[in-house]
Write an enzyme that holds these catalytic residues in place. Structure first.
Site, short mmCIF file in Angstrom:
data_model
loop_
_atom_site.label_atom_id
_atom_site.label_comp_id
_atom_site.label_asym_id
_atom_site.label_seq_id
_atom_site.Cartn_x
_atom_site.Cartn_y
_atom_site.Cartn_z
N GLU A 166 -9.73 -1.64 5.26
CA GLU A 166 -10.37 -1.36 6.55
C GLU A 166 -11.66 -2.17 6.66
OE1 GLU A 166 -8.63 -0.01 8.63
OE2 GLU A 166 -7.91 2.01 8.20
N ASP A 180 -7.56 -2.69 14.21
CA ASP A 180 -8.96 -2.86 13.79
C ASP A 180 -9.14 -4.04 12.84
OD1 ASP A 180 -7.91 -1.95 11.39
OD2 ASP A 180 -9.21 -0.20 11.23
N ASP A 202 0.82 -1.21 0.00
CA ASP A 202 0.00 0.00 0.00
C ASP A 202 0.86 1.27 0.00
OD1 ASP A 202 0.91 -0.57 2.59
OD2 ASP A 202 -1.07 -1.10 3.31
N HIS A 233 -7.43 -4.65 9.99
CA HIS A 233 -7.13 -4.48 8.58
C HIS A 233 -5.86 -5.25 8.17
CE1 HIS A 233 -4.73 -0.65 9.72
NE2 HIS A 233 -3.85 -1.53 9.34
C1 F6R Z 1 1.43 -1.79 6.03
C2 F6R Z 1 0.10 -2.39 6.13
C3 F6R Z 1 -0.68 -2.41 7.38
C4 F6R Z 1 0.15 -2.70 8.62
C5 F6R Z 1 -0.72 -2.60 9.86
C6 F6R Z 1 0.07 -2.86 11.11
O1 F6R Z 1 1.93 -1.97 4.73
O2 F6R Z 1 -0.35 -2.84 5.14
O3 F6R Z 1 -1.68 -3.38 7.27
O4 F6R Z 1 0.71 -3.96 8.50
O5 F6R Z 1 -1.27 -1.33 9.92
O6 F6R Z 1 1.00 -1.83 11.29
P1 F6R Z 1 2.22 -1.99 12.29
O7 F6R Z 1 3.05 -3.09 11.74
O8 F6R Z 1 2.94 -0.69 12.25
O9 F6R Z 1 1.63 -2.34 13.61
#
Ligand code: F6R
Length: 259
Positions: free
Chosen positions: A142, A135, A66, A137
């Site tokens: 989301e 959450d 992303d 995702h």
């Molecule tokens: C990042 C992504 C998100 C993260 C998620 C967890 O490329 O796709 O899904 O993996 O927000 O973030 P962290 O690892 O910072 O807790």
């Protein structure tokens, strides 16, 4: 069923997954990696640094999950910059072979389709690294995201923006929109490796692995995939109902199976 591997800490998880990536690259020098950003995959990238010495990575291709929309690609927190800093440069990958979705406003309406075409032209993703949001995702899909979704623009939830504020000067600087591989895109990768560390991820992990398959918890889409490895530390595993069974499976895993 996803294979759930419960390890004492993030460095041991990083080492396990890095070993698998090295095995993949030795087997398939033109391997296509799906790259996650955020803090979760950092132990994997860290462990890869020493393991890739002497391994030919000149043909390895990569696709980030992303990108923020409207962020300057040169901004230190754009996922383009993060992937360059944490993955491409330290691992010696070829920059032109590693892509992130194009989050620039100009042409954004076509950027998702172009990304899907590029993934398809590369032959699909061999191993997709995933973190999970508090959450639920994965990527930036989301709650409510379609399980058939492709790469497209999404609006970040307030919770995700608050979670990611630690990378910016304030929550107001966290972009509102992102462009993310869809759940359908992620499900087309050949092997999903989802990592999670810390108590704050325990509910999301339990929901993704053992909860109902529901768009309300996008990570639960992994239950629809035939080859998933979930690698967690003790804290992130703390709400898993079948934790003892997962430990038992891992202890008794035949070596020939690989990860
Ligand atoms: C990042 C992504 C998100 C993260 C998620 C967890 O490329 O796709 O899904 O993996 O927000 O973030 P962290 O690892 O910072 O807790």
């Amino acid at each position: 069923m996803a294979e759930v591997v419960i390890l004492p800490d993030a460095p041991s998880a990083g080492a396990l997954v890095a070993d698998e990536i090295v095995r993949l690259i030795r087997d398939r020098p033109h391997a296509v990696l799906g790259l996650a950003t955020g803090s979760t995959p950092l132990p994997v990238y860290e462990a890869l640094r020493s393991r890739l010495h002497g391994v030919d990575v000149s043909r390895v291709r990569g696709f980030a999950l992303d990108e923020y929309v409207g962020i300057d690609p040169a901004h230190p927190q754009s996922y383009r910059s993060v992937i360059t800093r944490e993955v491409v440069e330290p691992l010696g990958l070829v920059p032109a072979l590693i892509r992130t979705p194009d989050g620039r406003l100009e042409g954004i309406q076509h950027a998702g389709d172009q990304y899907e075409d590029a993934i398809e032209a590369a032959g699909g993703i061999d191993l997709q690294l995933l973190g999970i949001g508090t959450d639920g995702h994965i990527g930036f899909n989301e709650p409510g995201s379609s399980f058939a979704s492709r790469t497209r623009v999404k609006t970040l939830t307030g919770q995700t923006r608050a979670d990611n504020a630690r990378f910016f000067a304030s929550v107001d600087e966290v972009p509102v929109h992102c462009i993310t591989q869809g759940l359908g895109t992620i499900l087309r990768a050949r092997h999903l490796v989802l990592l999670a560390f810390g108590e704050g991820k325990a509910d999301a992990v339990a929901g993704a692995v053992e909860g109902p398959v529901t768009a309300s918890l996008p990570g639960s889409a992994i239950q629809l995939h035939p080859h998933v490895t979930v690698v967690v530390d003790e804290a992130a595993a703390s709400r898993l109902h079948y934790a003892e069974y997962y430990r038992d499976v891992w202890r008794n895993k035949p070596e020939w199976q690989g990860l």
